[in-house]
Write an enzyme that holds these catalytic residues in place. Structure first.
Site, PDB file in Angstrom:
ATOM      1  NE  ARG A 208      -4.153  -0.838   2.169  1.00 47.17           N
ATOM      2  CZ  ARG A 208      -4.017  -1.183   3.890  1.00 47.17           C
ATOM      3  NH1 ARG A 208      -4.271  -0.488   4.729  1.00 47.17           N
ATOM      4  NH2 ARG A 208      -4.783  -2.483   4.364  1.00 47.17           N
TER       5      ARG A 208
ATOM      6  NE  ARG B  72      -7.219   5.843   3.069  1.00 46.14           N
ATOM      7  CZ  ARG B  72      -8.814   5.233   4.395  1.00 46.14           C
ATOM      8  NH1 ARG B  72      -9.461   5.981   4.975  1.00 46.14           N
ATOM      9  NH2 ARG B  72      -8.534   3.952   4.236  1.00 46.14           N
TER      10      ARG B  72
ATOM     11  NE  ARG C  46      -9.344   7.554  -3.031  1.00 45.18           N
ATOM     12  CZ  ARG C  46     -10.665   7.838  -2.536  1.00 45.18           C
ATOM     13  NH1 ARG C  46     -11.800   8.477  -3.571  1.00 45.18           N
ATOM     14  NH2 ARG C  46     -11.110   7.807  -1.648  1.00 45.18           N
TER      15      ARG C  46
ATOM     16  CG  ASP D  85      -9.309  -3.135  -4.003  1.00 44.93           C
ATOM     17  OD1 ASP D  85      -9.164  -2.980  -2.449  1.00 44.93           O
ATOM     18  OD2 ASP D  85     -10.323  -4.216  -3.995  1.00 44.93           O
TER      19      ASP D  85
ATOM     20  CE1 TYR E  54     -13.564  -7.934   2.254  1.00 45.51           C
ATOM     21  CE2 TYR E  54     -11.611  -8.936   1.094  1.00 45.51           C
ATOM     22  CZ  TYR E  54     -11.588  -8.215   1.908  1.00 45.51           C
ATOM     23  OH  TYR E  54     -11.025  -6.883   2.929  1.00 45.51           O
TER      24      TYR E  54
END
Lengths: 335, 335
Positions: free
Chosen positions: A25, A29, A38, A74, A147
């Site tokens: 990652r 962010r 973003r 992702d 998921y």
């Protein structure tokens, strides 16, 4: 500037002066430059817009000096075109979970090039610009299935456990479908220029070891043997499965921070390049502490057939960017 | 009816015909009789009302036939009187997290009898009624500190990691305070008649093993050596620490479902009674499956110095009660 092939050498068990370093990652962010992008688009739009995905993939290489880039995407991206209604809030939400044989049979055939053209377009853009290896990736079938059955993130993923226990035929149909799709998805990433592949099995660690071995691992092995580029398998919380995982013949194994690299190497039969394993929380401490922990990992990495410096899990959103830069500099011998 | 001392025999490594069985969170939302009581009071009120806490503690013994009772309470109960503003929604929320030395110094002195009189009153009521051993319990200091620093549940408990890395003196002050309080809290439980003690270290598993060993384990050891009743330590996701945990001299170790009892016993030096370790998800399957998994645990338990049959974590709220009853019957040789 010459191509930096440290990652490939380490995966190939060639001696390197220092371990290559990239961070899970690493585009994310915590970086102001990422947040700038973003502001304009949602997370899914970012994944699906090659120019922007390319730009954020490059950020940690250009700004922080990572020795490898990893495709910005992702793990759930390839399940949307097979008929899974996916959104992020920011955690993933699936409005039509897959729980029965009818649900599995209803899933669409997966055509990587036409179903995820933006992924391959991003790779095409990146390989022209990068002078470090580009790592492609996917989720592992079990983690995707977690998921898909639950419909969301979870601590216990009870739906997949119920499926494994009560309708194992449905579970295996789903795993088989996801395994086939994953192989196609990854093979095409290699074809487009990814120099290595990482498969993330984020939720594998929820299982009793005997069930992982019997019901999950065969699919991991099949995928690892179907990919022509160096392959790294990362099962978070997976050290209890190392006796099974050591049966893989792939290049690398990702190691989380809950076991030392030294011990992991012994448990895995000293046959893999190990990737890891700094606790991402260490990046919230100070330089002295970051250096101390990094040096421990570097020194233990020297005991392994190969070592790729990384975290034991993804960088957390509030991580101070100067600490990430410092960590990379420490691994590179610059700090 | 004669007192059923199977649990105490198993903790004492005496041969027993079959393993004793009790289940973590055996009094809880999966039982209609529990929900009946909960209709009238909040979770915190239930913990603090001895007659009601006593009644729900007895339910799994009377209705399901568990070989031991465990005090109905919550690990966070004893931190409220030391000045932590605690509520449940239903997850714990703390409105005044403890993050600085000032915060630690502001915590009140803990007087178990006057600060948690309802706990001891519940024990007094229970020991008069039970013909099985009553297990007392507490959270481990690290797990309590995880909640106290974060102010809530979390996947990563970053606040305590930051405290450990950046202000270790604050961390150790907090751990020392919680260790002293826990010893007093548990000693008094034994004085009031608890026949065994379990300490839950639910979040210990988030740490790198070296940090667990250096910064957490000494407090666990101190507590385990300060309690005069048989002591069971349960660190969820703790198998990576077994090389450290085996230094304890207590009676039992709780084992989660992510490692086999057989392997855990070897890693722990074959010196403890092991308690566990059925995956709670198995209770969502069918009788044949429950029996198969239970028998695996029973057979592996025979390889250990002692075995207390239990789950690897608490019963989940939606668990079918008939499956819990069936599991207990299987362990008792009645099904």
């Amino acid at each position: 500037m010459a191509f930096n092939d440290l990652l490939l050498k380490a995966l190939n068990k060639e001696k390197t002066e220092r371990p290559p370093v990239w961070l899970m990652r690493q585009a994310g962010r915590y970086m102001p430059e990422y947040m700038e992008v973003r502001k304009k688009v949602s997370f899914l739009e970012l994944c699906k817009t090659p120019e922007l995905a390319c730009a954020v993939t490059l950020q940690p290489v250009d700004i922080l000096g990572a020795d490898a880039a990893i495709l910005f995407s992702d793990i759930l991206i390839p399940i949307e075109p097979i008929g899974v209604n996916l959104s992020f809030n920011p955690a993933p939400v699936i409005s039509n979970p897959v729980r029965t044989m009818e649900d599995v049979n209803r899933l669409n055939h997966f055509n990587p090039e036409s179903d995820a053209p933006f992924v391959y377009k991003t790779i095409d853009l990146l390989v022209k610009k990068l002078n470090v290896p580009l790592i492609g990736f996917s989720g592992a079938p079990f983690t995707l299935a977690c998921y898909m059955t639950e419909g969301a993130g979870s601590k216990s993923f009870l739906e997949i456990r119920k499926m494994m226990l009560n309708t194992p035929d449905v579970f295996h149909s789903l795993m088989k479908k996801l395994t086939e799709d994953t192989i196609k998805y990854l093979q095409n990433q290699v074809k487009h220029g990814c120099a290595a592949i990482q498969m993330f099995d984020t939720w594998a660690g929820i299982l009793p070891p005997a069930e992982y071995k019997e019901m999950v691992f065969p699919y991991v092995k099949e995928i690892s043997e179907s990919i022509s580029a160096p392959f790294i398998y990362f099962a978070k919380d997976g050290s209890a499965y190392f006796d099974t995982i050591k049966e893989l013949n792939c290049a690398g194994i990702g190691i989380d921070w809950k076991i030392s690299l030294k011990e992991a190497n012994v448990m895995l039969g000293s046959k893999f390049s190990l990737q890891g394993n700094l606790d991402p929380a260490i990046l919230f401490s100070n330089k002295a502490s970051i250096k101390k922990y990094a040096e421990t990992a570097i020194n233990e990495g020297k005991l392994c057939p190969g070592h790729i410096f990384n975290l034991g899990h993804g960088i957390m959103p509030a991580t101070p960017v100067e600490n990430v830069k410092y960590l990379i500099d420490v691994v590179k011998g610059l700090a």
